[in-house]
Design a protein around this motif. Structure first.
Motif, PDB file in Angstrom:
ATOM      1  N   ARG A   1     -10.623 -16.888  -3.269  1.00  0.00           N
ATOM      2  CA  ARG A   1      -9.631 -15.814  -3.321  1.00  0.00           C
ATOM      3  C   ARG A   1      -9.183 -15.540  -1.887  1.00  0.00           C
ATOM      4  N   ILE A   2      -7.861 -15.564  -1.658  1.00  0.00           N
ATOM      5  CA  ILE A   2      -7.307 -15.374  -0.326  1.00  0.00           C
ATOM      6  C   ILE A   2      -6.520 -14.066  -0.297  1.00  0.00           C
ATOM      7  N   VAL A   3      -6.710 -13.281   0.766  1.00  0.00           N
ATOM      8  CA  VAL A   3      -5.996 -12.021   0.970  1.00  0.00           C
ATOM      9  C   VAL A   3      -5.347 -12.067   2.344  1.00  0.00           C
ATOM     10  N   LEU A   4      -4.067 -11.719   2.409  1.00  0.00           N
ATOM     11  CA  LEU A   4      -3.332 -11.661   3.677  1.00  0.00           C
ATOM     12  C   LEU A   4      -2.647 -10.306   3.767  1.00  0.00           C
ATOM     13  N   TRP A   5      -2.551  -9.767   4.980  1.00  0.00           N
ATOM     14  CA  TRP A   5      -1.985  -8.436   5.196  1.00  0.00           C
ATOM     15  C   TRP A   5      -0.759  -8.491   6.099  1.00  0.00           C
ATOM     16  N   GLY A   6       0.089  -7.474   6.005  1.00  0.00           N
ATOM     17  CA  GLY A   6       1.200  -7.261   6.927  1.00  0.00           C
ATOM     18  C   GLY A   6       2.246  -8.354   6.893  1.00  0.00           C
ATOM     19  N   LYS A   7       2.712  -8.725   8.078  1.00  0.00           N
ATOM     20  CA  LYS A   7       3.771  -9.727   8.218  1.00  0.00           C
ATOM     21  C   LYS A   7       3.338 -11.072   7.624  1.00  0.00           C
ATOM     22  N   LEU A   8       2.073 -11.416   7.787  1.00  0.00           N
ATOM     23  CA  LEU A   8       1.555 -12.666   7.231  1.00  0.00           C
ATOM     24  C   LEU A   8       1.679 -12.670   5.706  1.00  0.00           C
ATOM     25  N   ALA A   9       1.454 -11.525   5.077  1.00  0.00           N
ATOM     26  CA  ALA A   9       1.611 -11.415   3.614  1.00  0.00           C
ATOM     27  C   ALA A   9       3.066 -11.617   3.208  1.00  0.00           C
ATOM     28  N   GLU A  10       3.984 -11.042   3.977  1.00  0.00           N
ATOM     29  CA  GLU A  10       5.405 -11.182   3.674  1.00  0.00           C
ATOM     30  C   GLU A  10       5.865 -12.635   3.820  1.00  0.00           C
ATOM     31  N   ILE A  11       5.403 -13.322   4.859  1.00  0.00           N
ATOM     32  CA  ILE A  11       5.742 -14.736   5.072  1.00  0.00           C
ATOM     33  C   ILE A  11       5.173 -15.580   3.940  1.00  0.00           C
ATOM     34  N   THR A  12       3.954 -15.273   3.548  1.00  0.00           N
ATOM     35  CA  THR A  12       3.300 -15.992   2.454  1.00  0.00           C
ATOM     36  C   THR A  12       4.118 -15.866   1.173  1.00  0.00           C
ATOM     37  N   GLN A  13       4.541 -14.664   0.855  1.00  0.00           N
ATOM     38  CA  GLN A  13       5.315 -14.442  -0.357  1.00  0.00           C
ATOM     39  C   GLN A  13       6.634 -15.209  -0.317  1.00  0.00           C
TER      40      GLN A  13
ATOM     41  N   THR B   1       0.850  -1.187   0.000  1.00  0.00           N
ATOM     42  CA  THR B   1       0.000   0.000   0.000  1.00  0.00           C
ATOM     43  C   THR B   1       0.885   1.237   0.000  1.00  0.00           C
ATOM     44  N   SER B   2       0.294   2.400  -0.226  1.00  0.00           N
ATOM     45  CA  SER B   2       1.069   3.645  -0.205  1.00  0.00           C
ATOM     46  C   SER B   2       1.699   3.872   1.167  1.00  0.00           C
ATOM     47  N   GLY B   3       1.118   3.286   2.208  1.00  0.00           N
ATOM     48  CA  GLY B   3       1.664   3.382   3.558  1.00  0.00           C
ATOM     49  C   GLY B   3       2.736   2.344   3.845  1.00  0.00           C
ATOM     50  N   GLY B   4       3.042   1.479   2.861  1.00  0.00           N
ATOM     51  CA  GLY B   4       4.104   0.491   3.020  1.00  0.00           C
ATOM     52  C   GLY B   4       3.672  -0.843   3.591  1.00  0.00           C
ATOM     53  N   GLN B   5       2.358  -1.060   3.756  1.00  0.00           N
ATOM     54  CA  GLN B   5       1.887  -2.341   4.297  1.00  0.00           C
ATOM     55  C   GLN B   5       1.749  -3.367   3.171  1.00  0.00           C
ATOM     56  N   ALA B   6       2.274  -4.578   3.423  1.00  0.00           N
ATOM     57  CA  ALA B   6       2.219  -5.648   2.425  1.00  0.00           C
ATOM     58  C   ALA B   6       0.817  -6.248   2.374  1.00  0.00           C
ATOM     59  N   VAL B   7       0.378  -6.611   1.160  1.00  0.00           N
ATOM     60  CA  VAL B   7      -0.873  -7.346   0.963  1.00  0.00           C
ATOM     61  C   VAL B   7      -0.610  -8.414  -0.091  1.00  0.00           C
ATOM     62  N   ALA B   8      -0.891  -9.672   0.262  1.00  0.00           N
ATOM     63  CA  ALA B   8      -0.661 -10.803  -0.640  1.00  0.00           C
ATOM     64  C   ALA B   8      -1.992 -11.395  -1.072  1.00  0.00           C
ATOM     65  N   ASN B   9      -2.051 -11.861  -2.303  1.00  0.00           N
ATOM     66  CA  ASN B   9      -3.243 -12.496  -2.863  1.00  0.00           C
ATOM     67  C   ASN B   9      -2.855 -13.788  -3.549  1.00  0.00           C
ATOM     68  N   PHE B  10      -3.719 -14.798  -3.423  1.00  0.00           N
ATOM     69  CA  PHE B  10      -3.579 -16.021  -4.201  1.00  0.00           C
ATOM     70  C   PHE B  10      -4.927 -16.720  -4.221  1.00  0.00           C
ATOM     71  N   THR B  11      -5.046 -17.718  -5.088  1.00  0.00           N
ATOM     72  CA  THR B  11      -6.258 -18.524  -5.127  1.00  0.00           C
ATOM     73  C   THR B  11      -5.977 -19.852  -4.439  1.00  0.00           C
ATOM     74  N   LEU B  12      -7.014 -20.405  -3.821  1.00  0.00           N
ATOM     75  CA  LEU B  12      -6.912 -21.670  -3.101  1.00  0.00           C
ATOM     76  C   LEU B  12      -8.005 -22.600  -3.609  1.00  0.00           C
ATOM     77  N   ALA B  13      -7.631 -23.831  -3.945  1.00  0.00           N
ATOM     78  CA  ALA B  13      -8.591 -24.828  -4.430  1.00  0.00           C
ATOM     79  C   ALA B  13      -8.923 -25.804  -3.313  1.00  0.00           C
ATOM     80  N   THR B  14     -10.221 -26.015  -3.088  1.00  0.00           N
ATOM     81  CA  THR B  14     -10.678 -27.060  -2.180  1.00  0.00           C
ATOM     82  C   THR B  14     -11.489 -28.048  -3.010  1.00  0.00           C
ATOM     83  N   ASP B  15     -11.365 -29.332  -2.663  1.00  0.00           N
ATOM     84  CA  ASP B  15     -12.027 -30.389  -3.429  1.00  0.00           C
ATOM     85  C   ASP B  15     -13.101 -31.069  -2.604  1.00  0.00           C
ATOM     86  N   GLU B  16     -14.128 -31.514  -3.301  1.00  0.00           N
ATOM     87  CA  GLU B  16     -15.209 -32.290  -2.690  1.00  0.00           C
ATOM     88  C   GLU B  16     -15.445 -33.500  -3.588  1.00  0.00           C
ATOM     89  N   THR B  17     -15.500 -34.679  -2.986  1.00  0.00           N
ATOM     90  CA  THR B  17     -15.777 -35.900  -3.734  1.00  0.00           C
ATOM     91  C   THR B  17     -17.134 -36.436  -3.287  1.00  0.00           C
TER      92      THR B  17
END
Length: 148
Positions: free
Chosen positions: A53-65, A21-37
């Motif tokens: 669709r998954i969104v993570l902010w701050g330190k969690l976003a940095e760890i995710t990346q 963000t303009s304030g320097g906070q990290a935001v991570a995005n990815f897609t997650l698949a769940t299956d049902e049989t």
């Protein structure tokens, strides 16, 4: 009182994409698949995949990346959020529903992560990342606990 909580166990559909963000906070995005049989009316086994669709902010976003890659198995805990915006290309109003995660647990082993191209030699596999509490208070989940 109301509750808005989502718990998902699935595989990443793509590598996480991190922005700041303009304030320097990290935001991570990815897609997650769940299956049902399930069995259909004719008795044949069917498999259905749901994409989230998954969104993570701050330190969690940095760890995710740093540690997550496409195909890795993860546990996600967070809240469901719907947001709207106007598409700049055609002026249409768009809506998306996403999970804003506050806990992420890597379930893929280090060896599997490295094979997936994660380079996770120093990754704390199986460790919960919960910015609100130490360790997240979640039970350990083994491969035998995963239904797919």
């Amino acid at each position: 009182m109301s509750v808005n909580k989502a718990i998902l166990v699935g595989r990443l559909g793509r590598d996480p994409e991190t922005r700041f963000t303009s304030g320097g906070q990290a935001v991570a995005n990815f897609t997650l698949a769940t299956d049902e049989t399930f069995k259909d009316r004719s008795g044949e086994r069917q498999k259905r995949t749901e994409w989230h669709r998954i969104v993570l902010w701050g330190k969690l976003a940095e760890i995710t990346q740093q540690y997550l890659k496409k195909g890795m198995l993860v546990y996600i805990e967070g809240r469901i959020q719907t947001r709207q915006w106007e598409d700049k290309r055609d002026g249409q109003k768009r809506t998306t529903t996403e999970i804003v995660a506050n806990v992420m647990r890597m379930l893929t082993s280090r060896a599997e992560g490295a094979a997936a191209g994660a380079g996770a030699s120093g990754a704390p596999g199986g460790r919960a990342f919960d910015p609100d509490s130490e360790g997240g208070g979640l039970p350990e989940i083994s491969d035998e606990d995963i239904p797919f």
